[in-house]
Scaffold this active site. Structure first.
Site, PDB file in Angstrom:
ATOM      1  N   HIS A 164       0.836  -1.198   0.000  1.00 29.10           N
ATOM      2  CA  HIS A 164       0.000   0.000   0.000  1.00 29.10           C
ATOM      3  C   HIS A 164       0.876   1.254   0.000  1.00 29.10           C
ATOM      4  O   HIS A 164       2.080   1.182   0.210  1.00 29.10           O
ATOM      5  CB  HIS A 164      -0.925   0.028   1.232  1.00 29.10           C
ATOM      6  N   LYS A 203      -0.539   4.825   4.520  1.00 31.33           N
ATOM      7  CA  LYS A 203      -1.455   3.891   5.190  1.00 31.33           C
ATOM      8  C   LYS A 203      -0.917   3.560   6.572  1.00 31.33           C
ATOM      9  O   LYS A 203       0.237   3.162   6.730  1.00 31.33           O
ATOM     10  CB  LYS A 203      -1.615   2.610   4.367  1.00 31.33           C
TER      11      LYS A 203
END
Length: 226
Positions: free
Chosen positions: A135, A139
């Site tokens: 990600h 995040k």
């Protein structure tokens, strides 16, 4: 013409919140009647809505559940990173009202969940599974909620903890790979998200689905009939 679904959006100023708002503007079936973020009163937002979508942060769940029970509003919870105690609160709240609680609202990811479960059943204990998820750098939780869900699915199918590797780099929206390694062969299942719109579409679909349902805790698999 049917009245648009009135949605209270919690976490409206976040990435997912902004994506949902943008999508809803082009959907005559959806009306975002309230946009909540840090410091806003959730109770006021829920009063004027048919359903609430939560993409805020795990620390807000107590207030969200309390307000939802007070006004009898269904919930769609897309926030991840909840503690075991917070998950228990969600389960308790679902005894009073319908809740869709999902780590990922993408149709493709939910297909990955189903395919991973079936693959584990077919391949059996001779194949060792591993999960790799990537990600964007911003995040906060690692492993991702989606990776944890994959791990839970595989653990139920095969028993034993499933190793998860988390990578945080660049602006990657989301990538999840399940690797089954067996004697002289390997199987990989991968889902790559190209845009946050796939999650927003799924969340809005879940909101439309949940409003007529009885109290209970539902998953995106239930919404999609998988």
């Amino acid at each position: 013409m049917k009245t648009p679904l009135r949605v209270a959006l919690i976490g409206a100023r976040g990435r997912m919140g902004q994506t949902i708002i943008a999508l809803a503007k082009g959907d005559p079936k959806i009306d975002i009647v309230a946009e909540c973020d840090l410091g806003d009163r959730i109770e006021t937002a829920l009063q004027s809505s048919d359903v609430a979508i939560d993409f805020s942060n795990a620390g807000s769940i107590n207030e969200i559940c309390r307000a939802a029970v007070q006004y009898g509003r269904p919930l769609v919870i897309g926030t991840t990173g909840h503690s075991p105690e917070q998950r228990q609160l969600i389960e308790k709240t679902a005894k009073s009202l319908p809740i869709v609680f999902a780590s990922n609202f993408s149709v493709g990811v939910n297909a990955l969940f189903a395919l991973s479960r079936r693959s584990a059943e077919i391949l059996g204990p001779e194949f060792a599974p591993k999960i790799i998820e990537t990600h964007h750098k911003k995040k906060k939780d690692a492993p991702s909620g989606t990776a944890k869900t994959l791990g839970e699915i595989l653990k139920r199918a095969l028993s034993g903890d499933i190793p998860i590797e988390s990578i945080r780099e660049g602006e990657v929206v989301g990538e999840h790979t399940v690797i089954f390694t067996g004697p002289d062969e390997e199987l990989e299942l991968t889902h790559r998200a190209g845009s946050r719109e796939i999650f927003a579409r799924g969340a809005l679909r879940a909101a439309e689905w949940i409003v007529e349902k009885p109290a209970g805790l539902y998953s995106m698999q239930d919404v999609l009939g998988l």
